[in-house]
Design a protein around this motif. Sequence first.
Motif, PDB file in Angstrom:
ATOM      1  N   VAL A 164      46.722 -18.798  -3.331  1.00  9.62           N
ATOM      2  CA  VAL A 164      45.885 -19.119  -2.181  1.00  9.62           C
ATOM      3  C   VAL A 164      45.996 -20.596  -1.819  1.00  9.62           C
ATOM      4  CG1 VAL A 164      44.220 -17.324  -2.790  1.00  9.62           C
ATOM      5  CG2 VAL A 164      43.817 -19.667  -3.531  1.00  9.62           C
ATOM      6  N   VAL A 165      45.658 -20.895  -0.570  1.00  8.51           N
ATOM      7  CA  VAL A 165      45.523 -22.268  -0.093  1.00  8.51           C
ATOM      8  C   VAL A 165      44.196 -22.357   0.645  1.00  8.51           C
ATOM      9  CG1 VAL A 165      46.367 -23.988   1.552  1.00  8.51           C
ATOM     10  CG2 VAL A 165      47.982 -22.819   0.058  1.00  8.51           C
ATOM     11  N   GLY A 166      43.473 -23.452   0.452  1.00  7.46           N
ATOM     12  CA  GLY A 166      42.225 -23.688   1.175  1.00  7.46           C
ATOM     13  C   GLY A 166      42.354 -24.913   2.049  1.00  7.46           C
ATOM     14  N   ALA A 210      40.291 -22.050  -8.860  1.00  6.36           N
ATOM     15  CA  ALA A 210      41.207 -23.194  -8.805  1.00  6.36           C
ATOM     16  C   ALA A 210      42.589 -22.856  -9.341  1.00  6.36           C
ATOM     17  CB  ALA A 210      40.616 -24.381  -9.573  1.00  6.36           C
ATOM     18  N   LYS A 211      42.638 -21.979 -10.335  1.00  8.87           N
ATOM     19  CA  LYS A 211      43.918 -21.632 -10.966  1.00  8.87           C
ATOM     20  C   LYS A 211      44.852 -20.874 -10.023  1.00  8.87           C
ATOM     21  CE  LYS A 211      41.721 -17.587 -13.103  1.00  8.87           C
ATOM     22  NZ  LYS A 211      40.372 -17.922 -12.571  1.00  8.87           N
ATOM     23  N   TYR A 250      38.151 -30.872 -10.513  1.00  6.34           N
ATOM     24  CA  TYR A 250      39.483 -30.301 -10.777  1.00  6.34           C
ATOM     25  C   TYR A 250      40.614 -31.265 -10.411  1.00  6.34           C
ATOM     26  CZ  TYR A 250      36.971 -25.885 -11.231  1.00  6.34           C
ATOM     27  OH  TYR A 250      36.114 -24.891 -11.630  1.00  6.34           O
ATOM     28  N   ARG A 251      40.338 -32.558 -10.479  1.00  3.29           N
ATOM     29  CA  ARG A 251      41.324 -33.551 -10.030  1.00  3.29           C
ATOM     30  C   ARG A 251      42.653 -33.417 -10.760  1.00  3.29           C
ATOM     31  NH1 ARG A 251      38.547 -38.773  -9.781  1.00  3.29           N
ATOM     32  NH2 ARG A 251      38.008 -38.064  -7.692  1.00  3.29           N
ATOM     33  N   ASP A 252      42.626 -33.260 -12.077  1.00 10.41           N
ATOM     34  CA  ASP A 252      43.875 -33.188 -12.845  1.00 10.41           C
ATOM     35  C   ASP A 252      44.733 -32.020 -12.405  1.00 10.41           C
ATOM     36  OD1 ASP A 252      43.110 -35.408 -14.251  1.00 10.41           O
ATOM     37  OD2 ASP A 252      42.400 -34.306 -16.007  1.00 10.41           O
ATOM     38  N   GLU A 253      44.100 -30.864 -12.192  1.00  8.32           N
ATOM     39  CA  GLU A 253      44.850 -29.673 -11.805  1.00  8.32           C
ATOM     40  C   GLU A 253      45.343 -29.769 -10.357  1.00  8.32           C
ATOM     41  OE1 GLU A 253      41.883 -29.847 -13.192  1.00  8.32           O
ATOM     42  OE2 GLU A 253      41.418 -28.115 -14.478  1.00  8.32           O
ATOM     43  N   LEU A 254      44.462 -30.193  -9.465  1.00  7.36           N
ATOM     44  CA  LEU A 254      44.807 -30.204  -8.041  1.00  7.36           C
ATOM     45  C   LEU A 254      45.836 -31.270  -7.690  1.00  7.36           C
ATOM     46  CD1 LEU A 254      41.252 -29.698  -6.467  1.00  7.36           C
ATOM     47  CD2 LEU A 254      43.027 -27.969  -6.806  1.00  7.36           C
ATOM     48  N   PHE A 302      28.314 -24.822 -11.105  1.00 10.13           N
ATOM     49  CA  PHE A 302      29.370 -24.662 -10.108  1.00 10.13           C
ATOM     50  C   PHE A 302      30.765 -24.862 -10.687  1.00 10.13           C
ATOM     51  CE2 PHE A 302      25.930 -25.000  -7.072  1.00 10.13           C
ATOM     52  CZ  PHE A 302      26.370 -24.221  -5.997  1.00 10.13           C
ATOM     53  N   TYR A 303      30.917 -25.869 -11.557  1.00 15.70           N
ATOM     54  CA  TYR A 303      32.268 -26.244 -11.993  1.00 15.70           C
ATOM     55  C   TYR A 303      32.455 -26.312 -13.507  1.00 15.70           C
ATOM     56  CZ  TYR A 303      32.152 -27.732  -7.126  1.00 15.70           C
ATOM     57  OH  TYR A 303      31.991 -27.774  -5.770  1.00 15.70           O
ATOM     58  N   GLY A 304      31.383 -26.074 -14.258  1.00 14.14           N
ATOM     59  CA  GLY A 304      31.494 -26.111 -15.707  1.00 14.14           C
ATOM     60  C   GLY A 304      31.547 -27.504 -16.286  1.00 14.14           C
TER      61      GLY A 304
END
Length: 379
Positions: A68-70, A84-85, A107-111, A356-358
């Motif tokens: 997906v893309v947002g 996010a995954k 989620y900065r590291d992942e994104l 929301f984000y853990g």
Amino acid sequence: MKNISSQFKFFVVALLTIVIITTACSSKAPVQQKQETTTAQQETKPQKINVTDLAGRQVELTIPVNRVVGLTSALRFITCIDGAKKVVGIEDINLKATDGLTYNTAYRDELSKLPVVGVGGSKAAANPEKLVEVKPDVIFTGFSDKSQADNLQTKTGIPVVVLSYGTSIFDEDFYKSLKLVGKIMGDETRAQKVVDYIKNCQKDLNDRTKGIPNDKKPTVYVGAVSHAGSHGIESTRGNYPPFVIVNAKNVADETGKNGSIDIDKEKLLSWNPDIIFIDEGGLPLVKQDYQKDPKFYQSLKAVKDGHVYGLLPYVYNGTNIDTAIADCYYVGKVLYPEQFKDIDPAKKADEIYKFFYGKPLYETLAKSSGGFKQITLGQ
């Protein structure tokens, strides 16, 4: 001899019984396995569905969705439901964003490792070529009308689903969007949990304050409210959501206007509210203005009495619903200490962010913007 014969008959019967049971069990096992396999195949088999997005468009797509893309703030809905995954591309705004963009902070590291598919922001056009390159199963978009979405879908050949925040932080369009993303991404349970959590916070905030008589409520104003960028003390909002939900007496509601309002500073003097909140996104501008005209600010009762407080900015590439709810609890704590005596605003904020984000994000956000605190404008 008779005993031997009896023993032999008993042995034969027992042997036949074992054979029958073993045969029966072995004949049933493949059937059960086949049924389980068939069920699993049914669960993962791609199927086409039609959905109605928040622009009223009928969109056909294939589920399950794995890529997906947002665009234009839609990434917030995806990350709210632990998606996010599945994100395969981001907009440049997410690489440049400060900590006010909470999903990006979480989620900065992942994104940051994902390919860039466009500029981002409410007015930036999407990049069809870049989107096609990352091969998403669906494109979610937040600030798009029907024609823009149709155009992007035609150019990419990829289903485009429009989402919406509505007009407030507690809005049915926001809930519908979350549920739609949950349905498409195969996590309707998580989407419903997020909706229920937000509604429970709304009820809690209202229940704490709905019985307070008007003559027991201080008058209140919020300044430096962000809209399409940072603004000074003159920028406020009618029906400001964190005030509405705690039944506060917002002096700006006297204008009869909803949404962003730019007032004359003299109007603020005539209102002369008991308490002033400052959106910390615009706090530097307010402090600069104070240095130019300290006499104006010192004429305000809230400034003289030390009743000026900071709020975390919650409008950044759309509404950061998590931060908005945290602001509501801080506003309640300041206006009605007795009704919110069990609330530590910083801890409550982290409770919200963890849901929301853990992750606890309050300390990070407070370092970048200021956090929940009393403000002295002359410092």
